[in-house]
Scaffold this motif. Structure first.
Motif, short mmCIF file in Angstrom:
data_model
loop_
_atom_site.label_atom_id
_atom_site.label_comp_id
_atom_site.label_asym_id
_atom_site.label_seq_id
_atom_site.Cartn_x
_atom_site.Cartn_y
_atom_site.Cartn_z
N GLY A 1 14.21 -14.62 -4.36
CA GLY A 1 14.29 -14.73 -2.91
C GLY A 1 15.18 -13.67 -2.32
N GLU B 1 18.50 -0.57 -8.62
CA GLU B 1 17.79 0.21 -7.58
C GLU B 1 17.91 1.72 -7.79
OE1 GLU B 1 15.95 -1.80 -6.19
OE2 GLU B 1 17.01 -3.60 -5.57
N ILE C 1 7.02 1.25 -2.24
CA ILE C 1 5.85 1.25 -1.34
C ILE C 1 6.39 1.02 0.07
CG2 ILE C 1 3.62 0.17 -0.80
CD1 ILE C 1 3.56 -0.94 -3.67
N1 SAM Z 1 17.30 -10.33 -3.12
C1 SAM Z 1 17.19 -10.15 -4.54
C2 SAM Z 1 17.79 -8.82 -4.94
O1 SAM Z 1 18.18 -8.06 -4.08
O2 SAM Z 1 17.90 -8.58 -6.14
C3 SAM Z 1 15.77 -10.27 -5.05
C4 SAM Z 1 14.65 -9.98 -4.12
S1 SAM Z 1 14.44 -8.26 -3.78
C5 SAM Z 1 13.35 -8.34 -2.42
C6 SAM Z 1 13.46 -7.78 -5.18
C7 SAM Z 1 13.20 -6.30 -5.37
O3 SAM Z 1 12.15 -5.87 -4.54
C8 SAM Z 1 14.31 -5.35 -5.04
O4 SAM Z 1 15.23 -5.31 -6.08
C9 SAM Z 1 13.58 -4.03 -4.82
O5 SAM Z 1 13.63 -3.21 -5.98
C10 SAM Z 1 12.13 -4.46 -4.57
N2 SAM Z 1 11.63 -3.93 -3.29
C11 SAM Z 1 12.12 -4.19 -2.06
N3 SAM Z 1 11.45 -3.45 -1.13
C12 SAM Z 1 10.54 -2.72 -1.80
C13 SAM Z 1 9.56 -1.75 -1.41
N4 SAM Z 1 9.41 -1.38 -0.14
N5 SAM Z 1 8.79 -1.20 -2.37
C14 SAM Z 1 8.93 -1.57 -3.66
N6 SAM Z 1 9.83 -2.46 -4.09
C15 SAM Z 1 10.64 -3.03 -3.18
#
Ligand code: SAM
Ligand code: FES
Length: 362
Positions: A116, A171, A242
């Motif tokens: 989440g 990241e 993306i």
């Molecule tokens: N909030 C938690 C965290 O920060 O670890 C877990 C959820 S977070 C939305 C999960 C992952 O989605 C992130 O670590 C990021 O690498 C990936 N993510 C977020 N936005 C993205 C995008 N535009 N394109 C690809 N991956 C993305």
């Protein structure tokens, strides 16, 4: 007389990576930049051999429950960041989450991944209650958390409640690059500290980076590989960046399937027994992306178990796949994709080899 054809340098480097599980930074850069014909298949074949040596033909399934898209953070790339007022927010109750885990259990899942945004509604006590309830109902299952940065005491409480694994992508391993992707309130050092805390507590830990994120250079990716080699995570989640239309990176280019696959193969050769998912983002930029990932060393897939009415709201990026299907349909589709690659779905929990003996039971 025919002249001997000289093999490009990067093929030699692939052999060296397979033998030594490591390369110098300059050599990693050369592998990332290699454009010799046939190189990707050469590297993928090696990665498949290594994955089969450690994990045979099995692919582990993880049931993904995206339980909240509220987030207190504002990562510039993410569609559910707090600043996106167009995101339609939802949270699942503990009861909803438990019912997802029951449905998943009946479908054969033995790992549940609770993912989440960073949502303060889910206090430590609420997470502890959810984790321990899942473990009580399904003691033979693993619970993976992916809920972002918390303090070490909180991570310890979740672990004591039965959580087995934690996914927290780093990241990018370059601090300056991290700061280009995140606002000042988020700290590279704190994220790295979280990863060290999780390891110290005893979780199976996953980190990883987005491939092709804005401003990313080959040097950044080399730093990511060096970080993975040094940190030795049990799991590595990588996927292409993306763009999401409601972010400041809306017009940036997406990461490529080719670079993501190449990195999967490199990571498999570097960390032979790592658990390596073929991610949904990879399936989003290429309809066969996850199959290609599995054929380059990936050995995990994470079908979506979230209720269908919220699927379309957990949108980190545009055009996300699998937002309309029922869980049963997702697993049928994944099983067919896996068997197409010549691999087989495993019904086991799929722990990292170093954690098989001390699997926690409740
Ligand atoms: N909030 C938690 C965290 O920060 O670890 C877990 C959820 S977070 C939305 C999960 C992952 O989605 C992130 O670590 C990021 O690498 C990936 N993510 C977020 N936005 C993205 C995008 N535009 N394109 C690809 N991956 C993305
Ligand atoms: Fe939610 Fe980055 S926007 S963790």
């Amino acid at each position: 007389m025919t002249e001997a054809i000289e093999r490009p340098y990067c093929f030699e480097l692939a052999d060296k990576l397979e033998a030594d599980r490591d390369l110098t930074d300059e050599e990693f850069a050369a592998v990332l930049l290699c454009d010799a014909p046939g190189f990707d298949e050469y590297l993928a074949q090696k990665a498949r051999n290594v994955r089969e040596k450690y994990y045979g033909k099995t692919v582990y399934l993880r049931g993904l429950i995206e339980f909240t898209n509220y987030c207190k953070n504002n990562c510039y790339y993410c569609g559910i960041r707090r600043g996106n007022t167009n995101a339609e927010r939802y949270r699942l109750s503990e009861e909803d989450i438990l019912s997802c885990s029951d449905i998943g259990y009946d479908l054969g899942f033995r790992t549940f991944v609770l993912q989440g945004g960073e949502d303060p509604y889910y206090t430590d006590d609420r997470i502890v209650s959810i984790v321990s309830s899942i473990k009580k109902r399904h003691p033979d299952c693993a619970v993976t958390l992916s809920i972002g940065e918390r303090e070490k005491e909180s991570y310890q409480k979740f672990f004591d409640a039965g959580a087995d694994r934690y996914l927290l992508r780093h990241e990018t391993a370059d601090k300056a690059h991290y700061e280009m992707l995140h606002p000042d309130e988020l700290s590279f050092d704190h994220r790295m500290q979280c990863l060290r805390d999780l390891k110290e507590i005893g979780y199976q830990v996953g980190c990883g980076m987005m491939v092709g994120s804005p401003y990313q250079t080959t040097e950044h990716l080399v730093k990511d590989l060096r970080f993975l080699k040094d940190f030795k995570p049990e799991m590595v989640g990588i996927g292409p960046f993306i763009p999401h239309h409601d972010t400041q990176f809306a017009d940036c280019k997406a990461g490529t399937v080719e670079m993501t696959i190449r990195l999967l193969a490199i990571i498999r050769l570097m960390l032979p027994d790592v658990l390596l998912p073929a991610t949904t983002a990879l399936g989003t930029i290429d309809p066969q992306g996850r199959e290609k990932g599995m054929l380059a060393g990936a050995n995990v897939v994470m079908p979506n178990l979230s209720p269908v009415d919220v699927r379309g709201k957990y949108l980190l990026y545009d055009n996300k796949i699998c937002t309309g299907d029922e869980a049963a349909e997702c697993i049928r589709c994944m099983t067919a994709r896996i068997s197409w690659t010549g691999y087989e779905v495993s019904v086991e929990r799929g722990d990292h080899v170093d954690f098989k003996e001390n699997t926690k039971t409740y």
